[in-house]
Scaffold this active site. Structure first.
Site, PDB file in Angstrom:
ATOM      1  N   ASP A  80       0.814  -1.212   0.000  1.00 24.78           N
ATOM      2  CA  ASP A  80       0.000   0.000   0.000  1.00 24.78           C
ATOM      3  C   ASP A  80       0.849   1.263   0.000  1.00 24.78           C
ATOM      4  O   ASP A  80       0.477   2.276  -0.598  1.00 24.78           O
ATOM      5  CB  ASP A  80      -0.933   0.010   1.208  1.00 24.78           C
ATOM      6  N   CYS A 121       0.749  -8.126   5.233  1.00 28.49           N
ATOM      7  CA  CYS A 121       0.347  -6.736   4.998  1.00 28.49           C
ATOM      8  C   CYS A 121      -1.105  -6.574   4.553  1.00 28.49           C
ATOM      9  O   CYS A 121      -1.680  -7.444   3.906  1.00 28.49           O
ATOM     10  CB  CYS A 121       1.303  -6.091   3.991  1.00 28.49           C
ATOM     11  N   ASP A 122      -1.623  -5.441   4.968  1.00 33.15           N
ATOM     12  CA  ASP A 122      -2.878  -4.816   4.573  1.00 33.15           C
ATOM     13  C   ASP A 122      -3.961  -5.761   4.068  1.00 33.15           C
ATOM     14  O   ASP A 122      -4.592  -6.450   4.826  1.00 33.15           O
ATOM     15  CB  ASP A 122      -2.564  -3.704   3.570  1.00 33.15           C
ATOM     16  N   LYS A 123      -4.170  -5.826   2.748  1.00 41.00           N
ATOM     17  CA  LYS A 123      -5.306  -6.565   2.205  1.00 41.00           C
ATOM     18  C   LYS A 123      -5.027  -8.049   2.076  1.00 41.00           C
ATOM     19  O   LYS A 123      -5.942  -8.843   1.883  1.00 41.00           O
ATOM     20  CB  LYS A 123      -5.709  -6.007   0.828  1.00 41.00           C
ATOM     21  N   CYS A 193       5.181  -2.427   8.347  1.00 42.62           N
ATOM     22  CA  CYS A 193       5.601  -1.130   8.899  1.00 42.62           C
ATOM     23  C   CYS A 193       5.297  -1.015  10.390  1.00 42.62           C
ATOM     24  O   CYS A 193       4.247  -1.431  10.858  1.00 42.62           O
ATOM     25  CB  CYS A 193       4.948   0.000   8.125  1.00 42.62           C
ATOM     26  N   SER A 472      -5.194   5.445   5.379  1.00 47.52           N
ATOM     27  CA  SER A 472      -4.185   4.496   5.821  1.00 47.52           C
ATOM     28  C   SER A 472      -4.222   4.400   7.331  1.00 47.52           C
ATOM     29  O   SER A 472      -4.595   5.352   8.028  1.00 47.52           O
ATOM     30  CB  SER A 472      -2.799   4.968   5.372  1.00 47.52           C
TER      31      SER A 472
END
Length: 557
Positions: A80, A121-123, A193, A472
């Site tokens: 992202d 991560c994320d998605k 992150c 975010s």
């Protein structure tokens, strides 16, 4: 008892299938064992995934030790941060459904007995958990672990500070050399992150859901504990198959209760309000954005992790991780104790066995002395967001918790970012970014650049930003997202005009515009039909199928 993998390994009629598997080097005894598929999202783009090619070897070792046979396959993953603030961000949220589809496809075409889901991560995390919920075969999730924070001028620093440094540089507050220092130091190596952004929020919530082992969300990517966890995860995957324990046995309504409670206690990313309802939806449970509201009122915020505070996820690990959070919430009888977990025991029994507890009350506060008496997120409703909107109240300065100001209207993130950088935004205004929702974006792109620019310019205490898109997990300030219904679905946000007075009241959980219902309806009726921004390819299909944000941006059954 017959195994699912018997469909490709058992009987004389499966000799051709076995012949193909033998071409990979598999022996008789390997083909007789439970076969565990490992969905690996390794790539050389995402820092959180660049080490998964090595971590997967530890998972395989654990599967062999448990008496199973591992088969590795890959799926996609988008970073992202790298996709941010350009056309690529439109693909981030839609990739969640693609990832779920690829895992479902692989697990149906090659009937594994169980699955290990490996991502950071994320998605990618919710995409994998959605696949587990859909398939409902024994599954366990393993994160690649959080990144360690970098150091700038002796202070722990994460990616959020680099985005903010861009705004400070544009505002003439730091030099180009100083910006370069942040750029080179903030992300020191492998891992998702280092703050409580979307990736680490979802990694930690996977524990609260019962779908990963203790400390999965907080043990850093580069620590030996991550290798231990990988081996244990592989071992447990075989055990889940032998016990017949499936994702829907674990991801029950009570498990989602625990996930939402931990989310509030952690002050997690607003994106969880997309992923948790979506995951429940695919597990055939009913949950929406508004279901978060009771938790925002009764669950105290127990941590101050970046971007809302000085700590990072490694500090959470040293302080006791999610088990410590659960143990504190258990004292107040906030969590459900009976849901099963991939650990092999109920939540309560697991916490007892691993001796869960807070090791550093400076990082994880006690239930009696929380950071804040209510949760890190807040759900807002009103005539501007009838189906809800969300804000990370833990990251909002006190003076912006209530705010009234004239609307500044933008129909794309690009336009608002340019306006901020060109000093065209004034103190007291409410920036409105619309037609950036799941359908309108399409893909509901994250907006870290505008919020970071405002923070970098020192305007996050003077200017609010609302959108039918999303932010975010690294965003801070009065950033209100997921306004539902979205503009593309003719939600009230589409009726706004420049200068309309918008009233934000986070303590009272309201978001309103000073217009009558009749005026809003009149304006909406006068609007032309929404014209899709993208008319070909995956995003065009996605925009036709996707629901609103309050339901999790899911594909309708």
């Amino acid at each position: 008892m017959p195994k699912r993998s018997d469909l490709m390994t058992k009987g004389p009629e499966r000799a051709p299938h076995r012949s193909l598997l033998r071409a990979n080097g598999f022996t008789d005894w390997e083909l007789e064992r439970p076969i565990i598929g490992i969905a690996n999202s390794f790539n050389e783009i995402i820092p959180g995934h660049m080490h998964l090619d090595k971590l997967v070897d530890a998972v395989k070792a654990g599967i062999y030790a448990g008496g199973g046979t591992p088969l590795v396959f890959n799926t996609i993953g988008i970073c992202d941060g790298i996709a941010m603030n350009h056309e690529g961000m439109k693909y981030s949220l839609p990739s969640r459904e693609l990832i779920a589809d690829t895992i479902e496809t692989m697990a149906m075409a090659h009937p594994f007995d169980g699955l290990v889901l490996l991502a950071s991560c994320d998605k990618i995390i919710p995409g994998m958990l959605i696949a587990a919920a859909r398939l409902n075969i024994p599954s366990i999730f393993l994160s690649g672990g959080p990144m360690l924070p970098g150091k700038v001028h002796g202070k722990d620093t994460g990616l959020d500070k680099v985005f903010e440094a861009v705004g400070r540089f544009k505002g003439g507050k730091i030099s180009k050399e100083e910006l370069h220092t942040y750029e080179c130091a903030a992300c020191p190596g492998a891992g998702s992150c280092s703050g409580m952004f979307t990736a680490n929020t979802m990694n930690n919530l996977s524990e609260a859901l019962g779908m990963s082992l203790p400390y999965n969300g907080s043990a850093p990517a580069v620590f030996s504990e991550r290798i231990w966890l990988a081996k244990e995860t592989g071992f447990k995957a075989v055990d889940l198959v032998k016990k017949g324990l499936k994702p829907r046995d674990i991801m029950t309504k009570d498990a989602f209760h625990n996930a939402m409670a931990v989310d509030m206690a952690l002050g997690g990313s607003t994106n969880t309000a997309l992923h948790i309802p979506a995951l429940a939806y695919y597990a055939e449970l009913n949950l929406s954005l508004k279901d978060f509201d009771p938790f925002t009122a009764k669950v105290p915020l127990l941590t101050s992790i970046a971007p809302a505070g000085p700590h990072h996820v490694v500090d959470l690990f040293y302080a006791g991780g999610v088990p410590a959070i659960l143990a504190e919430l258990q004292k107040a009888k906030i969590i459900k104790e009976t849901p099963q977990t991939v650990y092999g025991k109920s939540v309560a029994d697991m916490l007892t066995e691993i001796k869960a507890g807070v090791k550093d009350y400076g990082v994880i506060r006690s239930i009696e002395k929380p950071v804040h008496p209510t949760g890190g997120l807040a759900i807002l409703t009103g005539n501007l967001a009838p189906d809800g909107a969300i804000v990370k109240q833990a990251a909002v300065s006190e003076e912006m918790l209530t705010h009234s100001g004239p609307a500044r209207i933008f129909n794309s993130e690009k336009d608002v970012f340019e306006a901020i950088m060109d000093a065209k935004i004034n103190k007291g205004e409410v920036i409105v970014v619309r037609y950036e929702g799941p359908k309108g974006g399409p893909g509901m792109p994250e907006m870290l650049s505008p919020t970071s620019a405002l923070a970098g310019l020192g305007m996050d205490k003077d200017v609010a930003l609302i959108t039918d898109g999303r932010f975010s997990g690294a965003s801070r300030g009065a950033a209100i997202g997921h306004v539902s219904p979205e503009a593309a679905a003719k939600g009230p946000i589409a009726a706004l005009r420049e200068g309309d007075l918008i009233k934000i009241d986070i303590p009272n959980k309201t978001l309103n515009v000073q217009l009558t219902d009749e005026e809003i309806r009149r304006r909406l009726d006068a609007l032309p039909e929404f014209e899709p921004k993208i008319k070909t390819g995956y995003l065009a299909r996605y925009a036709q199928m996707v629901s609103s944000a309050d339901k999790g941006a899911v594909f309708q059954r």
